[in-house]
Design a protein around this motif. Structure first.
Motif, PDB file in Angstrom:
ATOM      1  N   LEU A 172      -2.892  -1.015  -6.494  1.00 57.37           N
ATOM      2  CA  LEU A 172      -3.645  -1.715  -5.449  1.00 57.37           C
ATOM      3  C   LEU A 172      -5.012  -1.071  -5.267  1.00 57.37           C
ATOM      4  O   LEU A 172      -6.026  -1.753  -5.135  1.00 57.37           O
ATOM      5  N   ARG A 173      -5.042   0.261  -5.291  1.00 52.98           N
ATOM      6  CA  ARG A 173      -6.303   0.974  -5.096  1.00 52.98           C
ATOM      7  C   ARG A 173      -7.355   0.522  -6.111  1.00 52.98           C
ATOM      8  O   ARG A 173      -8.513   0.316  -5.783  1.00 52.98           O
ATOM      9  N   GLU A 223      -0.100   7.492  12.506  1.00 55.94           N
ATOM     10  CA  GLU A 223      -0.515   6.269  11.827  1.00 55.94           C
ATOM     11  C   GLU A 223       0.511   5.201  12.198  1.00 55.94           C
ATOM     12  O   GLU A 223       1.674   5.275  11.805  1.00 55.94           O
ATOM     13  N   GLN A 238      -9.187  -0.774   2.022  1.00 55.90           N
ATOM     14  CA  GLN A 238      -8.262  -1.251   0.982  1.00 55.90           C
ATOM     15  C   GLN A 238      -7.474  -2.461   1.473  1.00 55.90           C
ATOM     16  O   GLN A 238      -7.237  -3.406   0.718  1.00 55.90           O
ATOM     17  N   ALA A 254       0.826  -1.210   0.000  1.00 52.72           N
ATOM     18  CA  ALA A 254       0.000   0.000   0.000  1.00 52.72           C
ATOM     19  C   ALA A 254       0.858   1.258   0.000  1.00 52.72           C
ATOM     20  O   ALA A 254       0.551   2.245  -0.677  1.00 52.72           O
ATOM     21  N   SER A 312      -2.732   8.839  -1.909  1.00 52.24           N
ATOM     22  CA  SER A 312      -1.272   8.667  -1.837  1.00 52.24           C
ATOM     23  C   SER A 312      -0.833   7.214  -1.978  1.00 52.24           C
ATOM     24  O   SER A 312       0.329   6.932  -2.239  1.00 52.24           O
ATOM     25  N   MET A 313      -1.754   6.291  -1.794  1.00 54.62           N
ATOM     26  CA  MET A 313      -1.360   4.876  -1.783  1.00 54.62           C
ATOM     27  C   MET A 313      -1.015   4.371  -3.184  1.00 54.62           C
ATOM     28  O   MET A 313      -1.199   5.076  -4.180  1.00 54.62           O
ATOM     29  N   CYS A 314      -0.525   3.171  -3.236  1.00 58.28           N
ATOM     30  CA  CYS A 314      -0.233   2.533  -4.517  1.00 58.28           C
ATOM     31  C   CYS A 314      -1.524   2.450  -5.348  1.00 58.28           C
ATOM     32  O   CYS A 314      -2.498   1.821  -4.926  1.00 58.28           O
ATOM     33  N   GLU A 361      -2.360  15.525   8.940  1.00 58.54           N
ATOM     34  CA  GLU A 361      -3.139  14.939   7.846  1.00 58.54           C
ATOM     35  C   GLU A 361      -2.663  13.515   7.625  1.00 58.54           C
ATOM     36  O   GLU A 361      -1.469  13.252   7.629  1.00 58.54           O
ATOM     37  N   LYS A 362      -3.607  12.641   7.393  1.00 58.34           N
ATOM     38  CA  LYS A 362      -3.229  11.243   7.172  1.00 58.34           C
ATOM     39  C   LYS A 362      -2.226  11.162   6.023  1.00 58.34           C
ATOM     40  O   LYS A 362      -2.396  11.789   4.985  1.00 58.34           O
ATOM     41  N   ARG A 363      -1.208  10.349   6.246  1.00 55.36           N
ATOM     42  CA  ARG A 363      -0.202  10.193   5.208  1.00 55.36           C
ATOM     43  C   ARG A 363      -0.636   9.160   4.170  1.00 55.36           C
ATOM     44  O   ARG A 363      -0.442   9.341   2.972  1.00 55.36           O
ATOM     45  N   LEU A 364      -1.209   8.070   4.666  1.00 51.52           N
ATOM     46  CA  LEU A 364      -1.601   6.995   3.749  1.00 51.52           C
ATOM     47  C   LEU A 364      -3.091   7.137   3.450  1.00 51.52           C
ATOM     48  O   LEU A 364      -3.944   6.866   4.296  1.00 51.52           O
ATOM     49  N   THR A 365      -3.388   7.590   2.240  1.00 50.17           N
ATOM     50  CA  THR A 365      -4.770   7.808   1.829  1.00 50.17           C
ATOM     51  C   THR A 365      -4.994   7.127   0.486  1.00 50.17           C
ATOM     52  O   THR A 365      -4.052   6.648  -0.147  1.00 50.17           O
ATOM     53  N   GLU A 366      -6.236   7.105   0.071  1.00 45.99           N
ATOM     54  CA  GLU A 366      -6.510   6.526  -1.251  1.00 45.99           C
ATOM     55  C   GLU A 366      -5.757   7.288  -2.341  1.00 45.99           C
ATOM     56  O   GLU A 366      -5.408   6.700  -3.367  1.00 45.99           O
TER      57      GLU A 366
END
Lengths: 537, 537
Positions: free
Chosen positions: B63-64, A346, A380, A213, B58-60, B51-56
């Protein structure tokens, strides 16, 4: 021409047999390299028209260049020797068996399985009439094992161990994990949510899911300790991301300091890397350090301030031996700094049945616990888990038993605690035998293993060995490890497989084989090193 | 604004409750869409700076955008309803339980575990003194289970089930797999090499490993059947490759013809896709067809001639029911066409403990068998396997038991064969009940399920439903499946999750629940479809 070069490379590694120590390095340099180099590779006959479609050239290059040292070159060689020893135990080598200290695989080197979890597991697998309901059940199985198996059968909706479960694991098991974490970290009941738990095939699977991810493209960077456990470097390579190393301070017992984290992060940013996460391994693998609570809190704050997802590898949480050391989780640090309430972190923590005092590696049981993740990312990760359907059920059961063992008053409580204590005490003694023993060898220095299952000694490498290794395209510590293997039967992993400062050489060894064996290992390493130095002086 | 749109989308799917069937579609269109759309999402309070670092975002992204329908939208909804039914079984829905026919998970819908493999497994997990050496062992366990457990303990080097094994699986187990393949395919002993066998956590893991190696970049293409089992589309997406579909011929019982393969391949090449492999699923999932030997040979030749790695998904090899049909493996086809000798084919075949008559899904046992692969690729796959250390040992043991069961004369032979026969006979009857039953419904057509565990009926979709679904951003067959679920409790997977010709609509259902349940399912599907058509006419 390329093929010839590859063949030469391939055969270079076979030259460090026991006999070579009796020859001088220079003779070796003149004569041995090309021996066998032109022996044809054994391949099937190739038809006229057909060329292989999947080759090292055509395959995924990220995967091709991935390295995984724990079962790499030296171990493959050890397996070859092991097979030869089984065929003809006498004569070929100056030892009669391989001592595998390359991998944290306790049961393979004599650690016994804890009885109660195995009894519960067997009862869960047996059809009721042959297990929990068999008229003789109580003659073979303790009552608390039977009772627990019934609870587990219910948790599995009476589908048994042969059905796929929820892709994150059965709810009851995840609730048990939550209670375990809350108790361990002094959190209030309900602080950990079962929807944040993902049960996986060992910790490796969980690590892979998160890195999949996180690595969006070739600019995505993950901070990893140097030295590190190579699943991280391997998986980052495999997904095409960037390893951003930060150094542990060997002189301070492999401690970690924020200044180094800052240096590393700034340096990566300067090079255009989008660093999005940081891996912390505590207790350390391969280094064995146990971090102080204040250090863990600093790292948690650093991640929060720098907006980095914190990957906490805490699979050795039960393996803490040093007086005054105690495991302190990132989850607890988040709580103690208030970062769990503020939604300002996180964090993902990994745990496994393979280590601790269970040592149930073959089970492939484990989980990850999320804190502060975006709900859409959780969805996800569920999707990714669901594409594998679920992790293996016996591994899930072992995880449940790990986090929720027999209670005082239960039939198996005392024997279970005794078995655990015995393993723990022996590991503690071995940690001392090995780190102190290595530290006493002239030319070696070895930090105390405060925890985990490993020592990571540094050795002075004779200049001749460095030259010789370079000329042969291997790292000096691979040369050393192969020589140690072929002369003593001891299989260690070259330190270069984990990463280390430039000019440092060494290896990782477990201290898992029996105590008397480990005494012998230290002695054999010492004797071999003297000869090795003489050979390459 | 984006968030609001997403929220609307999310709530659109909740509108197909039982009540909605009693309302007209047009009323629904006016009123229901936005109900609840502005209910705030449940998220934790967000601190000012974080702010969230891993989001839809920013993620791969590979995979999304991966989709996996078997445990997708409809199943998530089914699980929600299931949870509600457990809380208050009466009143909320016009049914009292969910009938899960979305997934090939036999034990979850009543199939019993075979006794002998579970007994052996339990004995392997138990410490000797509580298992094979217990004085009462023979009173609980049949002698052939005890004897086999001893053989397995030896194969595991007496390390037990708690140690990591060789990363491809213990040699003895791989040898048993080789003998099984040789016997099945009429090959001479020794034709299959244990170094070509990789034991894995179910077939899914093996499929992933191969696709990881095959997908070098975004131009890499893999030919997959339409319809296909979504692990292929999902994993190809996840690694960033291209799905190159070829159509199965529904009118000819989902048969496969080389002209269609040629069309598909030529078309992909025209679009710049570097097609390097072809997936064949036989017996078919979701389609249930069993290919004729001549067809399998043609496909093998096609792959050889076009230099495509052949991925043969043969996990349903034991599940063949139709008179005159027999499983014929790609390995045998390679042999019968001489392509196994000429080194003119790269074939990988997948097998699993999850299907067949064992149905041991939770075990996550399986293997892949390679033929004609470059030895360097084999080494690369070993490296990848070794980064996961090994597959779970109970899954390996179950695989060993699957390929090498009790022999005539063994204590458990007769009961084992009887248990298997009973499951087989019942599956055969259910295949008939379901495919014939669906085929009789006005507006449905359903090919006979010759094998596997699935039917894949085609349904005439009322035009109103198509418009309604489009307007709501779901596929028409997702609309249908959600409606079926909320009105009858039957959980199927929309056919769009597997791929199908444009303008075709339908779903996949297993025929795994008990026979009387499957009779009810057919009836309920029929009644619901009449109402559904009326609602959307």
């Amino acid at each position: 021409m390329q093929l010839k070069l590859n063949m030469i490379k391939m055969f270079r590694l076979t030259l460090l047999s026991a006999a070579t120590l009796r020859t001088s390095a220079s003779t070796l340099r003149r004569n041995s390299f090309l021996k066998g180099a032109f022996r044809p590779l054994s391949t099937a006959p190739v038809s006229d028209h057909y060329e292989k479609r999947l080759t090292e050239q055509s395959m995924c290059q990220y995967l091709r260049h991935m390295e995984y040292a724990v079962r790499g070159k030296v171990v493959i060689k050890a397996d070859e020797i092991n097979a030869k020893l089984k065929e003809s135990p006498k004569g070929t080598y100056p030892f009669d068996h391989i001592v595998y200290t390359n991998i944290g695989n306790p049961h393979s080197v004599g650690q016994k399985d804890l009885t109660w979890p195995r009894q519960v597991l067997a009862l869960c697998d047996l059809p009721d009439e042959y297990g929990v309901d068999h008229p003789l059940a109580e003659e073979i199985f303790p009552v608390d094992a039977i009772a627990r198996a019934k609870v587990i059968k219910k948790a599995l909706n009476f589908h048994g161990t042969g059905a796929y479960t929820h892709s994150q694991g059965p709810l009851l098991f995840r609730q048990e994990i939550c209670r375990f974490i809350e108790k361990r970290d002094g959190l209030q009941e309900g602080a950990v949510d079962p929807s944040d738990i993902y049960m996986t095939n060992g910790a490796s699977s969980a690590i892979e899911m998160i890195l999949n991810a996180l690595i969006a493209d070739t600019t995505s960077g993950v901070m990893i300790p140097i030295p590190q456990y190579p699943i991280y470097s391997a998986t980052i390579s495999r997904y095409g991301g960037q390893q951003v190393g930060y150094y542990l301070d060997e002189k301070k017992g492999w401690d970690l300091n924020v200044a180094e984290l800052e240096r590393s992060l700034a340096n990566a940013k300067k090079h255009g890397i989008d660093v999005n996460s940081l891996v912390l391994i505590n207790p350390g693998n391969p280094t064995g350090q146990v971090l102080q609570p204040s250090t863990v809190r600093e790292i948690v704050k650093f991640c929060s301030e720098n907006n980095l997802v914190l990957l906490a590898d805490e699979v050795y949480q039960e393996n803490v031996y040093a007086a005054g050391s105690e495991f302190y989780s990132c989850r607890q640090a988040a709580h103690d700094t208030g970062l769990d309430d503020a939604d300002a972190l996180e964090l993902v923590s990994f745990h496994s049945t393979s280590k601790g005092l269970l040592g149930e590696c073959g089970r492939r049981g484990g989980y990850m616990e999320l804190l502060g993740f975006d709900p859409k990312i959780k969805a996800q990760l569920y999707k990714l888990a669901s594409s594998h359907l679920c992790s293996n059920v016996p591994g899930q059961i072992m995880t449940s038993l790990m986090v929720n063992g027999p209670k005082e008053g239960d039939a198996s409580y005392e024997s279970y605690e005794e078995e655990k204590q015995e393993i723990y005490d022996s590991l503690k003694r071995r940690a001392k035998i090995v780190s102190e023993g290595f530290n006493k060898i002239e030319g070696f220095s070895c930090e105390t293993a405060e925890g985990s299952m490993y020592c990571f000694p540094k050795i002075e490498m004779p200049l001749g060995a460095i030259d010789f290794a370079r000329a042969n395209g291997v790292t000096p510590d691979t040369l050393y490890a192969l020589s140690l293997l072929e002369n003593t039967g001891i299989c260690v992993v070259p330190a270069s497989g984990f990463g280390q400062e430039k000019g440092r050489y060494g290896f990782r060894t477990t201290f898992l084989p029996a105590e008397e064996e480990m005494v012998h290992v230290v002695e054999a390493v010492k004797n071999h090193y003297e000869k090795f130095c003489k050979q390459f002086e």
